[in-house]
Design an enzyme around this catalytic site. Structure first.
Site, PDB file in Angstrom:
ATOM      1  N   HIS A  17       0.246  -6.672   3.563  1.00  0.00           N
ATOM      2  CA  HIS A  17       1.243  -7.181   2.611  1.00  0.00           C
ATOM      3  C   HIS A  17       0.740  -8.494   2.010  1.00  0.00           C
ATOM      4  CE1 HIS A  17       5.220  -6.731   0.918  1.00  0.00           C
ATOM      5  NE2 HIS A  17       5.496  -8.003   1.169  1.00  0.00           N
ATOM      6  N   ARG A  52       2.857 -11.075   8.247  1.00  0.00           N
ATOM      7  CA  ARG A  52       3.561 -12.131   7.506  1.00  0.00           C
ATOM      8  C   ARG A  52       4.512 -11.510   6.475  1.00  0.00           C
ATOM      9  NH1 ARG A  52      -1.593 -13.891   8.258  1.00  0.00           N
ATOM     10  NH2 ARG A  52      -2.222 -12.701   6.447  1.00  0.00           N
ATOM     11  N   LYS A 209     -19.596  -1.178  -4.707  1.00  0.00           N
ATOM     12  CA  LYS A 209     -18.999  -0.420  -5.805  1.00  0.00           C
ATOM     13  C   LYS A 209     -20.021   0.518  -6.438  1.00  0.00           C
ATOM     14  CE  LYS A 209     -15.839  -4.239  -6.698  1.00  0.00           C
ATOM     15  NZ  LYS A 209     -15.779  -5.554  -7.389  1.00  0.00           N
TER      16      LYS A 209
END
Lengths: 447, 447
Positions: A17, A52, A209
């Protein structure tokens, strides 16, 4: 399928989060009705794991806990979003979610580049989808373009600005003529670079990537260990100015190309013509040029990072999965690396095996005949000089009696260039090590 | 789904064997094994309808006939590719194919823009897919990006160079300072423009494509009749030069934007800052910038026409359909205009209702006080002057005593500008009609 027979809705568990996790949580909730209008069902966040919890999360009424594995075994969760980053416990979490029959969406480029082969095999066996659009170039739907939009093409090469931090630093160095350390410090203050900038400025993030892009372009396994990786910390504002004078910009590119010999897989600073579109991608923006044999060159540009842009791709993946999940199918419609069967006949080339044109900045002693000597060595190795800049020395160089000689060469093999550089560095007329930057001509990138 | 339970392969009928039809035929056959490696099944062309069979077609052993309707009712055909173009008999053909339960792929932008609502409704009732990626911007997978890649976004606006002919002409006019008629003639000789160039240079082709893009961006019905369309034939090299001097390029753009008042839908020449990527798209190339609320601005660039690029998108559509067809599903996974339920609460705005900045070229008589008079009128209508160019007259203008006064204005409504232009044209100090070109600031298109 009529609306009557629709499943209730896809139930989502989000692990993490932080910036992207919070962004994804907010996006799914703020866009709930518009997404339903697209998909015809609810996408509901039912569980968040975080140490958190934000005030928003607490106020939302959505169940949350600290243990990410709780999400991955929650029978109320259909799809697990992995946004904790890093390898541990992300790998264990993703495999555990797959084992529990959950679809997985992740933005974790390192995880996919390094452990993707294992993850996709586990997903295949279990009949679930693992999606990772957000792992490459943030909000740009480049994986979808490669896997689906360009599916009729044999991809010949692709090249991308796929690390915003490096591109920001090079842009600032060029526009303001300020050196790397100073610009890096500014990027850190602006939050564009981490306290430890190694991942970004030494090309490791771009190599992750590029690994993923190459696998999707050519239908090969993920081979992160084979990527040649060179950063930008050795680039000087002088190099940027010389490149400009020659009609080029210096960009930190990930490049992959299939040749008769095998697959080039490399991340390094590159001179590209100022007339190409990709040379005009500035600041933290990302862009990828893809050369297909049918579509020709197509380019995809946008924000490569940031909570919202990344969440945009995370949620696009969730929507894709929701659309197939509704049909109760047990297998991904689109294979995770673009092809049902990967090729194993293509060898990843060593950097010594590639061919390129080169930019050389040679610290020559201010003596008569130095240019003749350098030319002779290059000629001996079959290398032509395409352009030269030689100017009056100034500053430190002048005191040391050094004249920078800048040369653009014809195309040659890296191996040959290594040898030629060694010989030139051994000349009495040369007073230090040579700066070498590869030069790419993207034929057809722009017309 | 394991390979054992795969259907035999998707059987394709192609109507039309011209440039794109022939290109599609060749691509499907030359890429057969690579496509099978992607999709896990054969995509087989079983029937071609054409009045002019090529030598390749004759030699291929593929069944061919002259009647396109024969393809649409052939029980051996699963998917019909419509590449005959135009409205008749294309509309009848597509509806007949749908009625016979065939999936349809078409590159026919006019057909989709004008009759798409009817076609998609028929397809929905019959449970077949109608795909049209190739109808907009050739080889660029822009429909896929809008419908799927950016599915988490509320699209705020998009702007595109979506007609290669017009962009080629404007590019040539700018680079060579040659006038429209001369460049048009050259474009016709090069095959970039038709003998009757109206569709391209008057913006009708771009309006077709913009209609389709807007519907996908906002989830509204196709409203071709409501597009404001203005061509490029009135643009002069003088305008291009003045724009350059002010830091702008003139591009022929399709622009659609959702505002509180409704949807802007307009095709016209536009001044855009030379620092934006889209201003640097030259020649026959296409590009579309899409502004989403999460992903920010993303740009998609590539070849907008040509047999191969168009066939690339036609075959990508076929592959998409094959992937869902294998699962025996009876309905499209992705709704044809991006949303399951289209919005009907958005009104298409009249051009008089939009707001814009403006470039004005005013043929002023070489008199004292002319600038003061013009400024006064603009001030009366609340319009500020952002920049002015006024030079010595020369050529025809000089003989007639005319000084071109070029003004960039602040943002105002089209309606107000119409009135202000009328008043200025009525001044004694003004000697002809005013050239007005809209100016767009694409905030965030580039950084």
């Amino acid at each position: 399928m009529s609306q009557d027979s629709e499943k209730q809705g896809l139930r989502i568990g989000i692990c993490g989060h932080g910036t992207v996790g919070g962004g994804t949580f907010n996006l799914l909730r703020s866009k709930a009705s518009e997404i339903k209008r697209r998909v015809g069902m609810d996408l509901e966040v039912v569980h968040v794991a975080t140490r958190r919890p934000s005030a928003e999360l607490k106020a939302s009424g959505v169940h949350y806990s600290t243990d990410v594995f709780e999400v991955a075994r929650n029978p109320e969760v259909d799809l697990v979003v992995e946004l904790i980053g890093g390898f541990e416990p992300a790998l264990e979490l993703v495999l555990y979610a797959i084992e529990n029959g959950k679809h997985v969406v992740t933005a974790n480029k390192a995880l996919i580049a390094v452990h993707g082969n294992t993850i996709f095999e586990a997903a295949r066996k279990k009949g679930v989808v693992v999606a990772y659009e957000s792992a490459v170039a943030g909000g740009i739907p480049i994986i979808k373009a490669l896997r689906e939009g360009l599916a009729a093409n044999s991809i010949q090469w692709l090249a991308g600005i796929i690390n915003g931090t490096s591109n920001f630093i090079l842009t600032e160095m060029g526009e303001r003529k300020r050196d790397f350390p100073e610009v890096l410090k500014e990027a850190q203050e602006l939050g564009y670079a981490e306290a430890d900038p190694t991942f970004d400025v030494e090309g490791i993030d771009a190599a992750h990537k590029l690994t993923i892009l190459a696998a999707n372009a050519f239908g090969i396994a993920l081979e992160f260990d084979r990527v040649y990786t060179e950063g930008i910390s050795h680039i000087t504002t002088a190099d940027i100015s010389y490149a400009e004078e020659l009609g080029y910009r210096i960009k930190h590119l990930g490049i992959t190309r299939v040749t008769d010999a095998g697959v080039e897989l490399r991340v390094h600073p590159t001179l590209i013509s100022e007339n190409t579109l990709i040379a005009n991608v500035h600041g933290v923006m990302n862009a990828v040029v893809v050369k297909g044999d049918s579509a020709g060159s197509t380019l995809y540009y946008g924000a490569g990072a940031g909570a919202e842009a990344t969440a945009s791709s995370v949620v696009a993946d969730i929507i894709d999965i929701a659309r197939t999940w509704r049909e109760s199918r047990t297998q991904a419609t689109i294979p995770p690396l673009a092809f049902n069967k990967l090729r194993n006949d293509l060898r990843i080339l060593d950097i010594s095996e590639i061919e390129s044109e080169y930019y050389l900045r040679i610290p020559a002693r201010d003596k008569v005949g130095v240019m003749a000597k350098i030319s002779q060595v290059l000629t001996n190795y079959g290398i032509n000089i395409e352009a030269v800049i030689q100017k009056e020395p100034h500053g430190d160089d002048a005191e040391r009696g050094i004249v920078p000689v800048v040369i653009l060469t014809s195309r040659t093999s890296e191996n040959t260039m290594d040898v030629a550089i060694g010989v030139i560095e051994g000349l009495d007329e040369v007073g230090g090590s040579i700066m070498r930057i590869r030069v790419e001509q993207f034929d057809g990138e722009d017309n």
